[in-house]
Enzyme design. Structure first.
Site, PDB file in Angstrom:
ATOM      1  N   CYS A  55      99.009 -74.247  78.271  1.00 41.31           N
ATOM      2  CA  CYS A  55      97.879 -75.170  78.389  1.00 41.31           C
ATOM      3  C   CYS A  55      97.960 -75.991  79.689  1.00 41.31           C
ATOM      4  CB  CYS A  55      97.862 -76.109  77.175  1.00 41.31           C
ATOM      5  SG  CYS A  55      96.425 -77.197  77.185  1.00 41.31           S
ATOM      6  N   CYS A  59      99.561 -83.529  78.057  1.00 44.48           N
ATOM      7  CA  CYS A  59      99.881 -84.345  76.874  1.00 44.48           C
ATOM      8  C   CYS A  59     101.416 -84.415  76.722  1.00 44.48           C
ATOM      9  CB  CYS A  59      99.256 -83.738  75.633  1.00 44.48           C
ATOM     10  SG  CYS A  59      97.518 -83.283  75.888  1.00 44.48           S
ATOM     11  N   CYS A 131      88.370 -74.425  59.808  1.00 46.88           N
ATOM     12  CA  CYS A 131      88.482 -75.517  60.772  1.00 46.88           C
ATOM     13  C   CYS A 131      89.031 -74.946  62.076  1.00 46.88           C
ATOM     14  CB  CYS A 131      89.462 -76.550  60.197  1.00 46.88           C
ATOM     15  SG  CYS A 131      89.859 -77.893  61.331  1.00 46.88           S
ATOM     16  N   CYS A 191      87.340 -84.067  61.888  1.00 43.99           N
ATOM     17  CA  CYS A 191      88.746 -84.333  61.569  1.00 43.99           C
ATOM     18  C   CYS A 191      89.357 -84.963  62.812  1.00 43.99           C
ATOM     19  CB  CYS A 191      89.438 -83.015  61.220  1.00 43.99           C
ATOM     20  SG  CYS A 191      91.215 -83.178  61.011  1.00 43.99           S
ATOM     21  N   ARG A 263      95.423 -87.278  56.007  1.00 42.65           N
ATOM     22  CA  ARG A 263      96.390 -86.173  55.980  1.00 42.65           C
ATOM     23  C   ARG A 263      97.762 -86.579  56.509  1.00 42.65           C
ATOM     24  NH1 ARG A 263      93.938 -81.941  58.907  1.00 42.65           N
ATOM     25  NH2 ARG A 263      92.594 -81.924  57.111  1.00 42.65           N
TER      26      ARG A 263
HETATM   27 FE1  SF4 Z   1      97.002 -78.628  75.521  1.00 43.73          FE
HETATM   28 FE2  SF4 Z   1      97.289 -81.239  75.056  1.00 43.73          FE
HETATM   29 FE3  SF4 Z   1      96.204 -79.587  73.168  1.00 43.73          FE
HETATM   30 FE4  SF4 Z   1      98.828 -79.474  73.819  1.00 43.73          FE
HETATM   31  S1  SF4 Z   1      97.750 -81.187  72.830  1.00 43.73           S
HETATM   32  S2  SF4 Z   1      97.477 -77.762  73.521  1.00 43.73           S
HETATM   33  S3  SF4 Z   1      98.801 -79.872  76.037  1.00 43.73           S
HETATM   34  S4  SF4 Z   1      95.371 -80.110  75.184  1.00 43.73           S
END
Ligand code: SF4
Ligand code: SAM
Ligand code: DTB
Length: 327
Positions: A55, A59, A131, A191, A263
């Site tokens: 990704c 994050c 979902c 959600c 949850r």
């Molecule tokens: Fe990508 Fe952030 Fe989702 Fe992880 S939480 S898959 S780094 S967008």
């Protein structure tokens, strides 16, 4: 609409609830829980990572971000048959909601999205609540998902707006809120929740709850995750959150969003049966089942079966109290 459902909570009010002596807080939340829900009923959801790793986002908690060196291996989008097979297995194990996750920043209008639409249709035809959590969506993409039979969309706020930029710099809180609007506008069940244990302060936890509770309509489901620290991510050494912090979050969410499913999400592997029971007493009524979340471990089927037996819990049926129009 029930007049006790409020969207005008002040910080002072939520803070006063959050800071109650913990057993009073649990007692109050338990009363609200009993008024709005059958306390023996717990929704059982199964997660499947349909597109793992690689990704582009940053994050800080996430093992799937390409820029961190974790043990997660990058995979392409899974074949539809494999996804439907996993949904069937989850249904046979008692799950009524199947959630497909993709390590995408946002959905793109390409062949992969067409295949996700196929998967959504297939799972919906099996009679499960379907979902997805695929990152940011446009209005048009949300409508396409709805048309394919999508029941709910998971898109977490994760933390407060103030703390957000300490955790993620590649998108904004506003981006998150826009996607939630697109989901709501498409009449898909919302959600949205967050994670505790990201080095945030109590005021950030309260801040996230204010944003959720003051959305024009409360999310139908609110996942509360405890950080699963993963080696290689910037959060790998974060201290474990105590069960009392989970209990305070769950109970406060229960009181301010009485109709929502709350949850008890990531973090159950590190909790014993008694700790999880406390979370149910505080108003949690949904869990993720199956020995894996997206990439990290979760309690196995046998230990959850024992937990449900010990606590006399029963799985909630699919589509109960459905307010969302099904196509
Ligand atoms: Fe990508 Fe952030 Fe989702 Fe992880 S939480 S898959 S780094 S967008
Ligand atoms: N990429 C999409 C997105 O971010 O919206 C969907 C998948 S993402 C993995 C879904 C959610 O998983 C995140 O919003 C976050 O709340 C949660 N999550 C990810 N890593 C986690 C971790 N290590 N501990 C707890 N929750 C985590
Ligand atoms: C949510 O709030 N928690 C789930 C689900 N929504 C997508 C994800 C938890 C992921 C935990 C880390 C992992 O297994 O990769």
């Amino acid at each position: 609409m029930n007049t006790n459902i409020r969207n005008d909570w002040t910080r002072e009010e939520i803070e006063a609830i959050y800071q109650l002596p913990v057993l009073n807080l649990v007692h109050k939340a338990g009363a609200v829980h009993r008024e709005y829900h059958d306390p023996q009923e717990v929704q059982v959801c199964t997660l499947l990572s349909i597109k793992t790793g690689g990704c582009p986002e940053d994050c800080a908690y996430c093992p799937q971000a390409a820029r961190y060196h974790t043990d997660v291996e990058v995979e392409k989008l899974l074949p539809t048959e494999q996804v439907l097979e996993a949904a069937k297995t989850a249904k046979e194990a008692g799950s009524t909601r199947f959630c497909m996750g993709a390590a995408w920043r946002e959905v793109r209008d390409n062949r992969d999205f067409d295949r996700v639409l196929e998967m959504v249709k297939g799972v919906c035809d099996m009679g499960m609540e379907v979902c997805c959590t695929l990152g940011m969506l446009t209005q048009d993409q949300a409508l396409k998902l709805k048309e394919a039979g999508l029941y709910a969309y998971n898109h977490n706020l994760d933390t407060s707006e103030e703390h957000y930029q300490e955790i993620i710099t590649t998108r904004t809180y506003g981006d998150r809120l826009h996607t939630l609007e697109h989901v709501r506008e498409a009449d898909i069940s919302v959600c949205s929740g967050g994670i505790i244990g990201l080095g945030e302060m109590e005021e950030d936890r309260i801040g996230m709850l204010i944003t959720l509770a003051n959305l024009p309509q409360h999310p139908e489901s609110v996942p509360i995750n405890a950080l699963v620290p993963v080696a290689g991510t910037p959060m790998e050494d974060q201290e474990r959150v105590s069960v009392w912090e989970m209990v305070r979050m769950i109970a406060t969410a229960r009181i301010i969003m009485p109709e929502a499913m709350i949850r008890l999400s990531a973090g159950r592997v590190r909790m014993n049966a008694e700790e999880q029971a406390l979370c149910f007493l505080a108003g949690a009524n949904s869990i993720f089942a199956g020995d894996k979340l997206l990439t990290t471990p979760n309690p196995d089927q046998q230990s959850d079966q024992e937990l449900f037996q010990q606590l006399n819990l029963k799985p909630r049926p699919a589509y109960k109290n459905t307010t969302v129009e099904m196509t």
